[in-house]
Design an enzyme around this catalytic site. Structure first.
Site, PDB file in Angstrom:
ATOM      1  N   TYR A 192      -7.814 -35.112  24.967  1.00 40.11           N
ATOM      2  CA  TYR A 192      -7.609 -36.327  25.769  1.00 40.11           C
ATOM      3  C   TYR A 192      -8.933 -37.068  25.938  1.00 40.11           C
ATOM      4  CZ  TYR A 192      -7.400 -39.178  30.010  1.00 40.11           C
ATOM      5  OH  TYR A 192      -7.529 -40.211  30.904  1.00 40.11           O
TER       6      TYR A 192
ATOM      7  N   SER B 255     -12.632 -43.191  31.148  1.00 41.38           N
ATOM      8  CA  SER B 255     -12.634 -42.118  32.144  1.00 41.38           C
ATOM      9  C   SER B 255     -14.009 -41.482  32.207  1.00 41.38           C
ATOM     10  CB  SER B 255     -11.608 -41.071  31.714  1.00 41.38           C
ATOM     11  OG  SER B 255     -11.779 -39.882  32.458  1.00 41.38           O
TER      12      SER B 255
ATOM     13  N   LYS C 111     -10.630 -40.997  24.577  1.00 35.27           N
ATOM     14  CA  LYS C 111     -11.343 -42.044  25.333  1.00 35.27           C
ATOM     15  C   LYS C 111     -12.689 -42.352  24.660  1.00 35.27           C
ATOM     16  CE  LYS C 111      -8.174 -42.555  28.436  1.00 35.27           C
ATOM     17  NZ  LYS C 111      -7.329 -43.757  28.401  1.00 35.27           N
TER      18      LYS C 111
HETATM   19  P1  NAD Z   1       0.358 -43.311  33.851  1.00 38.23           P
HETATM   20  O1  NAD Z   1       0.883 -42.278  32.913  1.00 38.23           O
HETATM   21  O2  NAD Z   1       0.935 -43.410  35.199  1.00 38.23           O
HETATM   22  O3  NAD Z   1       0.464 -44.764  33.160  1.00 38.23           O
HETATM   23  C1  NAD Z   1       0.398 -44.965  31.759  1.00 38.23           C
HETATM   24  C2  NAD Z   1       1.604 -45.787  31.366  1.00 38.23           C
HETATM   25  O4  NAD Z   1       1.526 -46.080  29.966  1.00 38.23           O
HETATM   26  C3  NAD Z   1       2.922 -45.071  31.607  1.00 38.23           C
HETATM   27  O5  NAD Z   1       3.787 -45.919  32.353  1.00 38.23           O
HETATM   28  C4  NAD Z   1       3.474 -44.831  30.192  1.00 38.23           C
HETATM   29  O6  NAD Z   1       4.886 -44.885  30.188  1.00 38.23           O
HETATM   30  C5  NAD Z   1       2.814 -45.939  29.404  1.00 38.23           C
HETATM   31  N1  NAD Z   1       2.596 -45.687  27.975  1.00 38.23           N
HETATM   32  C6  NAD Z   1       2.059 -44.610  27.385  1.00 38.23           C
HETATM   33  N2  NAD Z   1       1.988 -44.779  26.061  1.00 38.23           N
HETATM   34  C7  NAD Z   1       2.497 -46.006  25.792  1.00 38.23           C
HETATM   35  C8  NAD Z   1       2.683 -46.764  24.605  1.00 38.23           C
HETATM   36  N3  NAD Z   1       2.344 -46.279  23.416  1.00 38.23           N
HETATM   37  N4  NAD Z   1       3.210 -48.007  24.703  1.00 38.23           N
HETATM   38  C9  NAD Z   1       3.571 -48.512  25.919  1.00 38.23           C
HETATM   39  N5  NAD Z   1       3.422 -47.841  27.059  1.00 38.23           N
HETATM   40  C10 NAD Z   1       2.877 -46.591  27.000  1.00 38.23           C
HETATM   41  O7  NAD Z   1      -1.221 -43.109  33.921  1.00 38.23           O
HETATM   42  P2  NAD Z   1      -2.278 -43.750  34.914  1.00 38.23           P
HETATM   43  O8  NAD Z   1      -2.746 -42.688  35.820  1.00 38.23           O
HETATM   44  O9  NAD Z   1      -1.780 -45.030  35.448  1.00 38.23           O
HETATM   45  O10 NAD Z   1      -3.461 -44.022  33.897  1.00 38.23           O
HETATM   46  C11 NAD Z   1      -3.643 -45.292  33.291  1.00 38.23           C
HETATM   47  C12 NAD Z   1      -4.816 -45.223  32.329  1.00 38.23           C
HETATM   48  O11 NAD Z   1      -5.975 -44.797  33.024  1.00 38.23           O
HETATM   49  C13 NAD Z   1      -4.635 -44.240  31.173  1.00 38.23           C
HETATM   50  O12 NAD Z   1      -5.214 -44.808  30.025  1.00 38.23           O
HETATM   51  C14 NAD Z   1      -5.417 -43.025  31.629  1.00 38.23           C
HETATM   52  O13 NAD Z   1      -5.865 -42.271  30.528  1.00 38.23           O
HETATM   53  C15 NAD Z   1      -6.567 -43.688  32.353  1.00 38.23           C
HETATM   54  N6  NAD Z   1      -7.183 -42.805  33.358  1.00 38.23           N
HETATM   55  C16 NAD Z   1      -6.412 -42.263  34.329  1.00 38.23           C
HETATM   56  C17 NAD Z   1      -6.989 -41.407  35.269  1.00 38.23           C
HETATM   57  C18 NAD Z   1      -6.132 -40.770  36.344  1.00 38.23           C
HETATM   58  O14 NAD Z   1      -6.567 -39.795  36.954  1.00 38.23           O
HETATM   59  N7  NAD Z   1      -4.963 -41.276  36.646  1.00 38.23           N
HETATM   60  C19 NAD Z   1      -8.366 -41.124  35.205  1.00 38.23           C
HETATM   61  C20 NAD Z   1      -9.124 -41.715  34.212  1.00 38.23           C
HETATM   62  C21 NAD Z   1      -8.530 -42.570  33.277  1.00 38.23           C
HETATM   63  C1  UD1 Z   2      -8.951 -33.938  35.587  1.00 35.22           C
HETATM   64  C2  UD1 Z   2      -9.308 -33.799  34.131  1.00 35.22           C
HETATM   65  C3  UD1 Z   2     -10.053 -35.047  33.696  1.00 35.22           C
HETATM   66  C4  UD1 Z   2      -9.211 -36.285  33.971  1.00 35.22           C
HETATM   67  C5  UD1 Z   2      -8.860 -36.308  35.456  1.00 35.22           C
HETATM   68  C6  UD1 Z   2      -7.969 -37.455  35.808  1.00 35.22           C
HETATM   69  C7  UD1 Z   2      -9.529 -31.384  33.699  1.00 35.22           C
HETATM   70  C8  UD1 Z   2     -10.471 -30.270  33.411  1.00 35.22           C
HETATM   71  N1  UD1 Z   2     -10.101 -32.590  33.933  1.00 35.22           N
HETATM   72  O1  UD1 Z   2     -10.166 -34.086  36.318  1.00 35.22           O
HETATM   73  O2  UD1 Z   2     -10.343 -34.983  32.309  1.00 35.22           O
HETATM   74  O3  UD1 Z   2      -9.917 -37.458  33.621  1.00 35.22           O
HETATM   75  O4  UD1 Z   2      -8.189 -35.096  35.816  1.00 35.22           O
HETATM   76  O5  UD1 Z   2      -6.698 -37.287  35.288  1.00 35.22           O
HETATM   77  O6  UD1 Z   2      -8.318 -31.220  33.722  1.00 35.22           O
HETATM   78  N2  UD1 Z   2      -7.818 -28.396  41.785  1.00 35.22           N
HETATM   79  C9  UD1 Z   2      -7.330 -27.304  42.480  1.00 35.22           C
HETATM   80  N3  UD1 Z   2      -5.987 -27.069  42.451  1.00 35.22           N
HETATM   81  C10 UD1 Z   2      -5.107 -27.867  41.785  1.00 35.22           C
HETATM   82  C11 UD1 Z   2      -5.613 -28.986  41.077  1.00 35.22           C
HETATM   83  C12 UD1 Z   2      -6.983 -29.209  41.089  1.00 35.22           C
HETATM   84  O7  UD1 Z   2      -8.079 -26.569  43.086  1.00 35.22           O
HETATM   85  O8  UD1 Z   2      -3.888 -27.601  41.789  1.00 35.22           O
HETATM   86  C13 UD1 Z   2      -9.273 -28.683  41.833  1.00 35.22           C
HETATM   87  C14 UD1 Z   2      -9.963 -28.666  40.500  1.00 35.22           C
HETATM   88  O9  UD1 Z   2     -10.437 -27.401  40.175  1.00 35.22           O
HETATM   89  C15 UD1 Z   2     -11.087 -29.697  40.747  1.00 35.22           C
HETATM   90  C16 UD1 Z   2     -10.471 -30.686  41.737  1.00 35.22           C
HETATM   91  O10 UD1 Z   2      -9.398 -29.992  42.347  1.00 35.22           O
HETATM   92  O11 UD1 Z   2     -12.179 -29.072  41.358  1.00 35.22           O
HETATM   93  C17 UD1 Z   2      -9.940 -31.952  41.094  1.00 35.22           C
HETATM   94  O12 UD1 Z   2      -9.043 -31.610  40.038  1.00 35.22           O
HETATM   95  P1  UD1 Z   2      -8.181 -32.712  39.281  1.00 35.22           P
HETATM   96  O13 UD1 Z   2      -7.478 -33.562  40.260  1.00 35.22           O
HETATM   97  O14 UD1 Z   2      -7.337 -32.002  38.254  1.00 35.22           O
HETATM   98  O15 UD1 Z   2      -9.259 -33.634  38.571  1.00 35.22           O
HETATM   99  P2  UD1 Z   2     -10.454 -33.235  37.577  1.00 35.22           P
HETATM  100  O16 UD1 Z   2     -10.418 -31.815  37.205  1.00 35.22           O
HETATM  101  O17 UD1 Z   2     -11.721 -33.749  38.171  1.00 35.22           O
END
Ligand code: NAD
Ligand code: UD1
Length: 336
Positions: free
Chosen positions: A148, A124, A152
């Site tokens: 969190y 991330s 990573k």
């Molecule tokens: P998500 O929660 O939708 O998917 C993660 C999946 O992993 C879920 O289905 C959960 O049930 C499963 N899981 C968790 N722990 C497990 C375990 N120990 N064994 C087997 N399954 C397990 O999340 P996502 O948004 O699809 O994110 C996927 C990956 O990307 C994660 O590693 C997350 O940290 C990373 N990531 C997500 C975002 C985002 O904004 N969505 C941003 C940056 C990084």
């Molecule tokens: C957040 C996490 C980041 C994570 C990412 C993806 C924090 C501080 N950071 O990023 O670590 O990798 O999600 O899961 O939580 N916002 C609003 N109202 C809302 C929600 C968000 O105004 O209800 C604003 C936030 O202030 C920000 C933007 O929208 O400016 C995006 O927010 P968000 O979607 O939560 O992502 P990040 O904060 O960038």
């Protein structure tokens, strides 16, 4: 080639299963359903006309993982499984370190026993901590501001050290910016349990009437309209980045890190406006105080992925909001 997708029923993993299948790979899925539903499997079949092998279980379960890796002749692991809520990680750090770090280390040990030497890891942009400069390139110092994020950082470190000690090991860390959007079919998308923490699902739930209004966290940032700026990337671009990275590096070894972002920042108000236009409805909002830990702006320098992976994000903001809206209207409460 057979590959394992951990967390393959989650938001990004499920979209990647489709892309891997379409690219000619045979993905097998493991998920413990802690943040997803088995109903996703039906949606995957609906979209692809194919049924995927699924195991319900934990990636840290050595016996189960050995069985999957050997029975299916797995040659690479796409590792999405993790807990991902920033606020929750501050309240329950041990759960995050155990699930995201300890279980990943256990999985790497099982992979070593079974001779599986390729992993693509969901990292991330949070590994850059508070940005010291923008756009963020891969050379930016690594840090974090919450447990969190540290998970990573730690897993990336584990992968680097493991690659240094094992000359055949390939690890690709993909540092996502802000994943949004949904499958263009409208049959698959993000369905967060409880109140969404992230902006896009919150806006989508407000547009469909589940939430009364959006809280905008601060309008006094040093940005073009005072609200926070982020690099939103369509999930379909994100998954094509995974396939590109694996294809390019499949015969390589070592640790490789790439930003997956568009390089383009949009503010909260830009997102509200784009979503209103897709949904053809006004989205009510209130300006609230800033959220702890938020920065004004965050966006990627994605030129390394463009140069080495020949990949760049192709979806514009309109397709991000159109696709999210289609999914949200088809399944207002997500998959149950
Ligand atoms: P998500 O929660 O939708 O998917 C993660 C999946 O992993 C879920 O289905 C959960 O049930 C499963 N899981 C968790 N722990 C497990 C375990 N120990 N064994 C087997 N399954 C397990 O999340 P996502 O948004 O699809 O994110 C996927 C990956 O990307 C994660 O590693 C997350 O940290 C990373 N990531 C997500 C975002 C985002 O904004 N969505 C941003 C940056 C990084
Ligand atoms: C957040 C996490 C980041 C994570 C990412 C993806 C924090 C501080 N950071 O990023 O670590 O990798 O999600 O899961 O939580 N916002 C609003 N109202 C809302 C929600 C968000 O105004 O209800 C604003 C936030 O202030 C920000 C933007 O929208 O400016 C995006 O927010 P968000 O979607 O939560 O992502 P990040 O904060 O960038």
């Amino acid at each position: 080639m057979n590959v394992l997708v951990t967390g393959g029923l989650g938001f990004i993993g499920s979209h990647t299963v489709i892309a891997l299948h379409q690219a000619g790979y045979t993905p097998v899925i493991i998920d413990n359903l802690s943040n997803s539903s088995e109903a996703v499997l039906t949606q995957l079949s609906k979209i692809t006309g194919h049924s995927f092998e699924f195991y319900r279980g934990c990636i840290g379960d050595d016996a189960l993982m050995q069985q999957i890796l050997t029975d299916h002749n797995i040659e690479g692991v796409f590792h999405f499984a993790a807990l991902k809520a920033v606020g929750e990680s501050t309240e329950q750090p041990l759960a995050y370190y155990r699930n995201n770090v300890s279980n990943t280390v256990a999985m790497l040990e099982t992979m070593a026993k079974c001779g599986v030497e390729r992993i693509v890891f969901s990292s991330s942009a949070t590994v850059y901590g508070d940005p010291q400069y923008l756009p963020l390139d891969e050379k930016h110092p690594i840090s974090s501001t919450n447990p969190y994020g540290w998970t990573k950082v730690m897993v990336e470190r584990v992968l680097q050290d493991y690659c240094a000690a094992n000359e055949k090991m390939l690890a690709i860390a993909l540092r996502y910016f802000n994943p949004v959007g949904a499958h263009p079919s409208g049959e698959l998308g993000e369905s967060p349990k409880g109140i969404p923490n992230n902006l896009m699902p919150y806006i989508a739930q407000t547009a469909v009437g589940i939430r009364e209004y959006l809280n905008i966290f601060g309008d006094d940032y040093d940005t073009h309209d005072g609200t926070g700026v982020r690099d939103y990337i369509h999930v379909q671009d994100l998954v094509s980045g995974h396939v590109a990275a694996f294809d390019v590096h499949v015969k390589d070894s070592g640790f490789h890190a790439y930003n997956l972002g568009t390089g383009q920042g949009y503010s909260v108000l830009d997102m509200v406006k784009a979503f209103s236009s897709s949904a053809q409805t006004e989205i009510a909002y209130k300006i609230c105080p800033r959220r702890d830990g938020d920065v004004a702006s965050n966006y990627a320098d994605a030129s390394k992925a463009r140069q080495i992976l020949n990949w760049h994000a192709k979806h514009d903001l309109k397709s991000m909001t159109d696709d999210t809206w289609r999914w949200q209207t088809n399944y207002p409460k997500g998959l149950e």
